[in-house]
Write a protein that holds these residues in place. Sequence first.
Motif, PDB file in Angstrom:
ATOM      1  N   ARG A 108       0.863  -1.185   0.000  1.00  0.00           N
ATOM      2  CA  ARG A 108       0.000   0.000   0.000  1.00  0.00           C
ATOM      3  C   ARG A 108       0.890   1.222   0.000  1.00  0.00           C
ATOM      4  N   ASP A 117       0.257   6.566 -14.285  1.00  0.00           N
ATOM      5  CA  ASP A 117      -0.970   6.818 -13.527  1.00  0.00           C
ATOM      6  C   ASP A 117      -1.819   7.891 -14.200  1.00  0.00           C
ATOM      7  N   ILE A 129      -2.305   9.634  -5.596  1.00  0.00           N
ATOM      8  CA  ILE A 129      -2.753   8.316  -6.026  1.00  0.00           C
ATOM      9  C   ILE A 129      -2.490   7.312  -4.902  1.00  0.00           C
ATOM     10  N   SER A 131      -1.784   3.504  -4.384  1.00  0.00           N
ATOM     11  CA  SER A 131      -1.391   2.298  -5.125  1.00  0.00           C
ATOM     12  C   SER A 131      -1.503   1.088  -4.204  1.00  0.00           C
ATOM     13  N   THR A 133      -1.412  -3.355  -4.034  1.00  0.00           N
ATOM     14  CA  THR A 133      -1.215  -4.685  -4.602  1.00  0.00           C
ATOM     15  C   THR A 133      -1.696  -5.685  -3.572  1.00  0.00           C
ATOM     16  N   ASP A 147      -3.613  -5.511  -8.930  1.00  0.00           N
ATOM     17  CA  ASP A 147      -2.818  -4.279  -8.896  1.00  0.00           C
ATOM     18  C   ASP A 147      -3.770  -3.123  -9.184  1.00  0.00           C
ATOM     19  N   ARG A 148      -3.877  -2.185  -8.247  1.00  0.00           N
ATOM     20  CA  ARG A 148      -4.902  -1.143  -8.375  1.00  0.00           C
ATOM     21  C   ARG A 148      -4.336   0.229  -8.014  1.00  0.00           C
ATOM     22  N   ILE A 149      -4.793   1.247  -8.726  1.00  0.00           N
ATOM     23  CA  ILE A 149      -4.545   2.631  -8.332  1.00  0.00           C
ATOM     24  C   ILE A 149      -5.895   3.307  -8.149  1.00  0.00           C
ATOM     25  N   THR A 221     -10.871   4.652 -10.450  1.00  0.00           N
ATOM     26  CA  THR A 221      -9.845   3.637 -10.198  1.00  0.00           C
ATOM     27  C   THR A 221      -9.491   2.900 -11.481  1.00  0.00           C
TER      28      THR A 221
END
Length: 244
Positions: A108, A117, A129, A131, A133, A147-149, A221
């Motif tokens: 995180r 991004d 942002i 981030s 995982t 995997d997210r932003i 997102t």
Amino acid sequence: MAEAAAPQERSLHERIMSDVEGRILSGEWPPGYRIPFEHELTKEYDCSRMTVNKALTELVKKGLIERRRRSGSFVTRPHAQSAVLEIHDIQREVQQMGLTYGYHLDHRELRKATAQDRAALEVKAGASILSLTCRHFTGDIPFCLEDRIVNVSAVPEAKDADFSSVGPGSWLLQMVPWSAAEHRIRAISADRRIADALAIPVGTACLVVERRTWHGQVYVTHVTVTYPGERHELVAQFLPMQQQ
């Protein structure tokens, strides 16, 4: 008044099938577990090998076990389906298969948006942002890598959420209404990072679903979910276009 008929007793092969199925669905016998050989079940249930074979054949048809020549019968790996045109809660997806769900936050980071991004979320330079995982599991087996932003200006509450026990997908579905989404689907070969995360060999075929969602005119997102290819498939339902 006539007496109600007594319930019919289950046949022996049905009892064997029910016992084995119960152990699989409870997680006692996880995916990949070799179940007892036919001769062992024959001895345990004091029955013929034909009876055991009949029970195992039914379990193969249900997709719960697979038979390998000269090796025995094994509990199958979970094989999930997702609808292409829906946003799914991964936890619910796993539980609907009758499997035990697990989750782990691997990373995180709250940071300034990179060029990548900014392209994904169409935010300005210097935007905040989040981030993330994380991995989702069926029992002890990795189900997928996420995997997210998150655009913090669109979801300010995300800045203080630690996501240590709740997946970001589930959290966002509850916190933010989405008005539109875009899916991209592709196949890749697992690199070292993905292979280690999913406990698969490097080069394994994987299914990747990229999605970004927005609310109104603001992107909320962007997420990339990677599945071992043999364990997942995507389905779509649609109607023919009306003739003009």
